[in-house]
Scaffold this motif. Structure first.
Motif, PDB file in Angstrom:
ATOM      1  N   SER A  21       0.844  -1.194   0.000  1.00 26.51           N
ATOM      2  CA  SER A  21       0.000   0.000   0.000  1.00 26.51           C
ATOM      3  C   SER A  21       0.874   1.236   0.000  1.00 26.51           C
ATOM      4  CB  SER A  21      -0.903   0.026   1.232  1.00 26.51           C
ATOM      5  OG  SER A  21      -1.722  -1.117   1.302  1.00 26.51           O
ATOM      6  N   CYS A  22       0.340   2.308  -0.567  1.00 22.88           N
ATOM      7  CA  CYS A  22       1.037   3.596  -0.567  1.00 22.88           C
ATOM      8  C   CYS A  22      -0.005   4.685  -0.337  1.00 22.88           C
ATOM      9  CB  CYS A  22       1.746   3.816  -1.890  1.00 22.88           C
ATOM     10  SG  CYS A  22       2.502   5.453  -2.072  1.00 22.88           S
ATOM     11  N   VAL A  23       0.085   5.321   0.809  1.00 18.85           N
ATOM     12  CA  VAL A  23      -0.826   6.410   1.135  1.00 18.85           C
ATOM     13  C   VAL A  23      -0.179   7.721   0.712  1.00 18.85           C
ATOM     14  CG1 VAL A  23      -2.063   7.603   2.957  1.00 18.85           C
ATOM     15  CG2 VAL A  23      -1.814   5.118   3.053  1.00 18.85           C
ATOM     16  N   VAL A  24      -0.931   8.509  -0.038  1.00 16.92           N
ATOM     17  CA  VAL A  24      -0.411   9.759  -0.583  1.00 16.92           C
ATOM     18  C   VAL A  24      -1.136  10.933   0.046  1.00 16.92           C
ATOM     19  CG1 VAL A  24      -0.017  11.108  -2.683  1.00 16.92           C
ATOM     20  CG2 VAL A  24       0.078   8.597  -2.757  1.00 16.92           C
ATOM     21  N   SER A  25      -0.395  11.866   0.578  1.00 19.15           N
ATOM     22  CA  SER A  25      -0.979  13.094   1.114  1.00 19.15           C
ATOM     23  C   SER A  25      -0.521  14.267   0.271  1.00 19.15           C
ATOM     24  CB  SER A  25      -0.569  13.287   2.571  1.00 19.15           C
ATOM     25  OG  SER A  25       0.837  13.362   2.681  1.00 19.15           O
ATOM     26  N   GLY A  26      -1.294  15.349   0.277  1.00 24.01           N
ATOM     27  CA  GLY A  26      -0.888  16.528  -0.469  1.00 24.01           C
ATOM     28  C   GLY A  26      -1.801  16.913  -1.595  1.00 24.01           C
ATOM     29  N   HIS A  27      -2.991  16.319  -1.676  1.00 23.33           N
ATOM     30  CA  HIS A  27      -4.028  16.738  -2.616  1.00 23.33           C
ATOM     31  C   HIS A  27      -3.610  16.615  -4.075  1.00 23.33           C
ATOM     32  CE1 HIS A  27      -6.205  18.134   0.861  1.00 23.33           C
ATOM     33  NE2 HIS A  27      -5.152  18.844   1.231  1.00 23.33           N
ATOM     34  N   ILE A  28      -2.857  15.591  -4.428  1.00 22.14           N
ATOM     35  CA  ILE A  28      -2.440  15.397  -5.817  1.00 22.14           C
ATOM     36  C   ILE A  28      -2.847  14.040  -6.342  1.00 22.14           C
ATOM     37  CG2 ILE A  28      -0.460  16.936  -5.568  1.00 22.14           C
ATOM     38  CD1 ILE A  28       1.304  14.416  -5.535  1.00 22.14           C
ATOM     39  N   PHE A  29      -3.575  13.268  -5.541  1.00 26.87           N
ATOM     40  CA  PHE A  29      -3.783  11.871  -5.888  1.00 26.87           C
ATOM     41  C   PHE A  29      -4.624  11.708  -7.147  1.00 26.87           C
ATOM     42  CE2 PHE A  29      -3.451   7.517  -4.496  1.00 26.87           C
ATOM     43  CZ  PHE A  29      -4.522   6.903  -5.096  1.00 26.87           C
ATOM     44  N   ASP A  30      -5.750  12.395  -7.222  1.00 19.27           N
ATOM     45  CA  ASP A  30      -6.758  12.087  -8.234  1.00 19.27           C
ATOM     46  C   ASP A  30      -6.276  12.299  -9.669  1.00 19.27           C
ATOM     47  OD1 ASP A  30      -9.797  13.105  -6.445  1.00 19.27           O
ATOM     48  OD2 ASP A  30      -8.306  11.531  -6.103  1.00 19.27           O
ATOM     49  N   ASP A  31      -5.412  13.276  -9.912  1.00 18.47           N
ATOM     50  CA  ASP A  31      -5.036  13.595 -11.289  1.00 18.47           C
ATOM     51  C   ASP A  31      -3.575  13.282 -11.580  1.00 18.47           C
ATOM     52  OD1 ASP A  31      -4.662  17.239 -10.942  1.00 18.47           O
ATOM     53  OD2 ASP A  31      -3.998  15.556  -9.718  1.00 18.47           O
ATOM     54  N   SER A  32      -3.013  12.316 -10.890  1.00 17.24           N
ATOM     55  CA  SER A  32      -1.604  11.980 -11.070  1.00 17.24           C
ATOM     56  C   SER A  32      -1.433  10.582 -11.650  1.00 17.24           C
ATOM     57  CB  SER A  32      -0.859  12.044  -9.734  1.00 17.24           C
ATOM     58  OG  SER A  32      -0.862  13.343  -9.208  1.00 17.24           O
ATOM     59  N   VAL A  33      -0.386  10.437 -12.454  1.00 18.55           N
ATOM     60  CA  VAL A  33       0.070   9.112 -12.859  1.00 18.55           C
ATOM     61  C   VAL A  33       0.826   8.509 -11.680  1.00 18.55           C
ATOM     62  CG1 VAL A  33       1.572   7.825 -14.414  1.00 18.55           C
ATOM     63  CG2 VAL A  33       0.240   9.765 -15.278  1.00 18.55           C
ATOM     64  N   MET A  34       0.547   7.251 -11.379  1.00 18.30           N
ATOM     65  CA  MET A  34       1.159   6.629 -10.217  1.00 18.30           C
ATOM     66  C   MET A  34       1.784   5.304 -10.629  1.00 18.30           C
ATOM     67  SD  MET A  34      -1.606   7.492  -7.282  1.00 18.30           S
ATOM     68  CE  MET A  34      -0.333   7.303  -6.026  1.00 18.30           C
ATOM     69  N   SER A  35       2.790   4.890  -9.878  1.00 15.22           N
ATOM     70  CA  SER A  35       3.492   3.672 -10.261  1.00 15.22           C
ATOM     71  C   SER A  35       4.229   3.083  -9.072  1.00 15.22           C
ATOM     72  CB  SER A  35       4.472   3.952 -11.405  1.00 15.22           C
ATOM     73  OG  SER A  35       5.380   4.982 -11.052  1.00 15.22           O
ATOM     74  N   TRP A  36       4.564   1.821  -9.228  1.00 12.23           N
ATOM     75  CA  TRP A  36       5.447   1.118  -8.299  1.00 12.23           C
ATOM     76  C   TRP A  36       6.744   0.780  -9.042  1.00 12.23           C
ATOM     77  CZ3 TRP A  36       4.687   0.395  -3.187  1.00 12.23           C
ATOM     78  CH2 TRP A  36       3.394   0.544  -2.688  1.00 12.23           C
ATOM     79  N   HIS A  37       7.855   0.948  -8.323  1.00 14.08           N
ATOM     80  CA  HIS A  37       9.169   0.621  -8.828  1.00 14.08           C
ATOM     81  C   HIS A  37       9.865  -0.249  -7.794  1.00 14.08           C
ATOM     82  CE1 HIS A  37       9.172   3.982 -11.900  1.00 14.08           C
ATOM     83  NE2 HIS A  37       8.130   4.262 -11.145  1.00 14.08           N
ATOM     84  N   ARG A  38      10.924  -0.904  -8.205  1.00 16.33           N
ATOM     85  CA  ARG A  38      11.687  -1.690  -7.243  1.00 16.33           C
ATOM     86  C   ARG A  38      13.166  -1.604  -7.556  1.00 16.33           C
ATOM     87  NH1 ARG A  38       9.827  -7.836  -8.991  1.00 16.33           N
ATOM     88  NH2 ARG A  38      11.081  -8.002 -10.898  1.00 16.33           N
ATOM     89  N   GLN A  39      13.938  -1.819  -6.502  1.00 19.32           N
ATOM     90  CA  GLN A  39      15.381  -1.779  -6.643  1.00 19.32           C
ATOM     91  C   GLN A  39      15.998  -2.877  -5.799  1.00 19.32           C
ATOM     92  OE1 GLN A  39      17.189   2.025  -5.776  1.00 19.32           O
ATOM     93  NE2 GLN A  39      19.024   1.507  -6.924  1.00 19.32           N
ATOM     94  N   ALA A  40      16.662  -3.799  -6.463  1.00 19.53           N
ATOM     95  CA  ALA A  40      17.377  -4.875  -5.780  1.00 19.53           C
ATOM     96  C   ALA A  40      18.792  -4.395  -5.485  1.00 19.53           C
ATOM     97  CB  ALA A  40      17.398  -6.121  -6.650  1.00 19.53           C
ATOM     98  N   PRO A  41      19.450  -4.997  -4.505  1.00 20.39           N
ATOM     99  CA  PRO A  41      20.811  -4.579  -4.164  1.00 20.39           C
ATOM    100  C   PRO A  41      21.745  -4.657  -5.371  1.00 20.39           C
ATOM    101  CG  PRO A  41      19.929  -6.019  -2.477  1.00 20.39           C
ATOM    102  CD  PRO A  41      18.947  -6.040  -3.603  1.00 20.39           C
ATOM    103  N   GLY A  42      22.456  -3.578  -5.608  1.00 24.97           N
ATOM    104  CA  GLY A  42      23.413  -3.536  -6.696  1.00 24.97           C
ATOM    105  C   GLY A  42      22.817  -3.346  -8.073  1.00 24.97           C
ATOM    106  N   LYS A  43      21.507  -3.107  -8.119  1.00 25.43           N
ATOM    107  CA  LYS A  43      20.845  -2.949  -9.415  1.00 25.43           C
ATOM    108  C   LYS A  43      20.123  -1.617  -9.483  1.00 25.43           C
ATOM    109  CE  LYS A  43      20.240  -7.865 -10.352  1.00 25.43           C
ATOM    110  NZ  LYS A  43      19.291  -8.939 -10.780  1.00 25.43           N
TER     111      LYS A  43
END
Length: 111
Positions: A21-43
């Motif tokens: 889950s990702c809770v977003v504050s700051g009144h930008i949620f509704d009109d924003s592109v959102m995404s999940w990213h990941r980073q493994a060690p050394g990558k």
């Protein structure tokens, strides 16, 4: 002030599932592109899944991303997890060409 707070990571066995889950504050949620990213060690950090303001849910292989505008929350369900899915998972919001990031939540897939 925009803040993103991820949660839901942890240790899971191969083949298991997790929902982030990702809770977003700051009144930008509704009109924003959102995404999940990941980073493994050394990558490098890589894109896992994204969703536009007009989409409610996207399926990307074993992953499902969806948004709840009423709760200002972005979700990522991960199924059939593999050891190579082990990484720090970050939530991203792009609003007015500015990227905002959370601090990440650790996902470890191991038996």
């Amino acid at each position: 002030q925009v803040q993103l707070v991820e949660s839901g990571g942890g240790l899971v066995q191969p083949g298991g599932s997790l929902t982030l889950s990702c809770v977003v504050s700051g009144h930008i949620f509704d009109d924003s592109v959102m995404s999940w990213h990941r980073q493994a060690p050394g990558k490098q950090r890589t894109l896992v899944a994204g969703i536009t303001p007009i989409s409610s849910k996207n399926y990307v292989g074993r992953f499902t991303i969806w948004r709840d505008n009423g709760k200002n929350t972005l979700y990522l369900q991960m199924d059939e997890l593999k050891p190579e899915d082990t990484a720090l998972y970050y939530c991203n919001v792009r609003h007015n060409n500015i990227d905002y990031w959370g601090r990440g939540t650790q996902v470890t897939v191991s038996s």
